[in-house]
Design a protein around this motif. Structure first.
Motif, PDB file in Angstrom:
ATOM      1  N   ALA A  94       0.837  -1.205   0.000  1.00 23.22           N
ATOM      2  CA  ALA A  94       0.000   0.000   0.000  1.00 23.22           C
ATOM      3  C   ALA A  94       0.869   1.251   0.000  1.00 23.22           C
ATOM      4  O   ALA A  94       0.546   2.249  -0.667  1.00 23.22           O
ATOM      5  CB  ALA A  94      -0.922  -0.009   1.217  1.00 23.22           C
ATOM      6  N   VAL A  95       1.980   1.211   0.727  1.00 22.83           N
ATOM      7  CA  VAL A  95       2.913   2.343   0.730  1.00 22.83           C
ATOM      8  C   VAL A  95       3.538   2.504  -0.654  1.00 22.83           C
ATOM      9  O   VAL A  95       3.683   3.627  -1.154  1.00 22.83           O
ATOM     10  CB  VAL A  95       4.007   2.141   1.801  1.00 22.83           C
ATOM     11  N   GLN A  96       3.895   1.392  -1.281  1.00 24.98           N
ATOM     12  CA  GLN A  96       4.424   1.447  -2.643  1.00 24.98           C
ATOM     13  C   GLN A  96       3.425   2.119  -3.583  1.00 24.98           C
ATOM     14  O   GLN A  96       3.807   2.930  -4.433  1.00 24.98           O
ATOM     15  CB  GLN A  96       4.715   0.033  -3.153  1.00 24.98           C
ATOM     16  N   HIS A  97       2.169   1.756  -3.426  1.00 22.92           N
ATOM     17  CA  HIS A  97       1.118   2.336  -4.257  1.00 22.92           C
ATOM     18  C   HIS A  97       1.037   3.845  -4.043  1.00 22.92           C
ATOM     19  O   HIS A  97       0.932   4.620  -5.004  1.00 22.92           O
ATOM     20  CB  HIS A  97      -0.227   1.672  -3.911  1.00 22.92           C
ATOM     21  N   LYS A  98       1.117   4.264  -2.802  1.00 23.02           N
ATOM     22  CA  LYS A  98       1.019   5.691  -2.480  1.00 23.02           C
ATOM     23  C   LYS A  98       2.158   6.487  -3.099  1.00 23.02           C
ATOM     24  O   LYS A  98       1.949   7.586  -3.631  1.00 23.02           O
ATOM     25  CB  LYS A  98       1.015   5.898  -0.966  1.00 23.02           C
ATOM     26  N   VAL A  99       3.381   5.943  -3.039  1.00 23.30           N
ATOM     27  CA  VAL A  99       4.551   6.679  -3.526  1.00 23.30           C
ATOM     28  C   VAL A  99       4.834   6.384  -5.001  1.00 23.30           C
ATOM     29  O   VAL A  99       5.846   6.846  -5.538  1.00 23.30           O
ATOM     30  CB  VAL A  99       5.802   6.364  -2.675  1.00 23.30           C
ATOM     31  N   ALA A 100       3.951   5.634  -5.653  1.00 28.68           N
ATOM     32  CA  ALA A 100       4.094   5.302  -7.076  1.00 28.68           C
ATOM     33  C   ALA A 100       5.419   4.595  -7.349  1.00 28.68           C
ATOM     34  O   ALA A 100       6.189   4.976  -8.237  1.00 28.68           O
ATOM     35  CB  ALA A 100       3.962   6.552  -7.940  1.00 28.68           C
ATOM     36  N   TYR A 101       5.685   3.553  -6.579  1.00 32.58           N
ATOM     37  CA  TYR A 101       6.896   2.760  -6.731  1.00 32.58           C
ATOM     38  C   TYR A 101       6.944   2.159  -8.142  1.00 32.58           C
ATOM     39  O   TYR A 101       6.008   1.482  -8.569  1.00 32.58           O
ATOM     40  CB  TYR A 101       6.910   1.661  -5.662  1.00 32.58           C
ATOM     41  N   GLY A 102       8.025   2.407  -8.866  1.00 30.52           N
ATOM     42  CA  GLY A 102       8.134   2.055 -10.276  1.00 30.52           C
ATOM     43  C   GLY A 102       7.816   0.617 -10.628  1.00 30.52           C
ATOM     44  O   GLY A 102       6.957   0.361 -11.498  1.00 30.52           O
ATOM     45  N   PRO A 103       8.478  -0.362 -10.019  1.00 28.69           N
ATOM     46  CA  PRO A 103       8.191  -1.763 -10.363  1.00 28.69           C
ATOM     47  C   PRO A 103       6.738  -2.160 -10.111  1.00 28.69           C
ATOM     48  O   PRO A 103       6.179  -2.958 -10.865  1.00 28.69           O
ATOM     49  CB  PRO A 103       9.156  -2.545  -9.453  1.00 28.69           C
TER      50      PRO A 103
END
Length: 221
Positions: A94-103
């Motif tokens: 969910a944190v990755q989604h928030k920060v628009a994590y590339g992979p």
């Protein structure tokens, strides 16, 4: 392929063994998996993601379309090191989604194409093998579709490892686990990550196998 199959079976067994072991280790702060998840989301400024309980064992996952962290009952209600580790890992997505994590963005972009190709992949491969002496085109298409599946498997690796990294950093820095519990959580998530590594290697081995059939058939023409 036999080696990959054996390795996959071993890693799956080891993961379940570790999860069962660390499920018996109570969390010193007595937080449930659901409470750990909600706390991690809130402290990362994420308020539009729901934490839900779902059926099954090790069925935990984050759904970016629905914005839900889905935790199995053992994790959602559990007050163990295993429950905390898994809950934090899913919130890591969910944190990755928030920060628009590339992979993660790349993997999500591949999902529509992968869902369509997976419906027909086995039939295209089968037809390609049966028709190989007539034309290599169907098998070439099948190999191309399977290459997409393999690519997806390898893109998944940084997504999973990064989610675990974020989870472990958060539970340690926020006092969710003590030093002993941190070691257990790290071990549990490492074995979980290994299942994705083996899956990616298995997909690559299968891709190379089909590609060798294609190239062998072309050389015989």
């Amino acid at each position: 392929m036999i080696i990959i199959f054996g390795l996959s079976a071993f890693v799956s067994w080891r993961l379940r063994s570790k999860f069962n072991e660390y499920s018996q280790v109570g969390l010193s702060n007595n937080l449930s998996g659901a409470e750990v998840a909600q706390r991690m989301l809130n402290e990362n400024g994420i308020y539009d993601v729901r934490v839900l309980s779902v059926e099954g064992m090790l069925t935990d996952h984050y759904n970016p379309q629905e914005k839900t962290v889905n935790l199995s009952a053992d994790v959602y209600y559990g007050r163990s090191v295993a429950a905390a580790a898994v809950a934090a890992h899913e919130c890591g997505h969910a944190v990755q989604h928030k920060v628009a994590y590339g992979p993660l963005r790349l993997r999500s972009a591949l999902v529509p194409a992968l869902s369509v190709s997976s419906r027909y992949l086995q039939w295209v491969i089968l037809a390609g093998i049966l028709l190989l002496q007539t034309t290599p085109i169907p098998l070439a298409i099948g190999v191309g579709l399977f290459a997409l599946t393999t690519l997806f498997s390898f893109i998944t690796l940084p997504v999973e490892f990064d989610a675990s990294r974020r989870a472990l950093a958060w539970v340690q820095n926020n006092g969710v686990v003590n030093q002993r519990e941190y070691g257990y959580a790290k071990d549990a998530l490492w074995w979980a990550a290994m299942t994705y590594v083996v899956a990616a290697l298995g997909s690559l081995a299968t891709l190379l196998y089909y590609a060798s059939i294609l190239m062998g058939g072309r050389r015989s023409d």
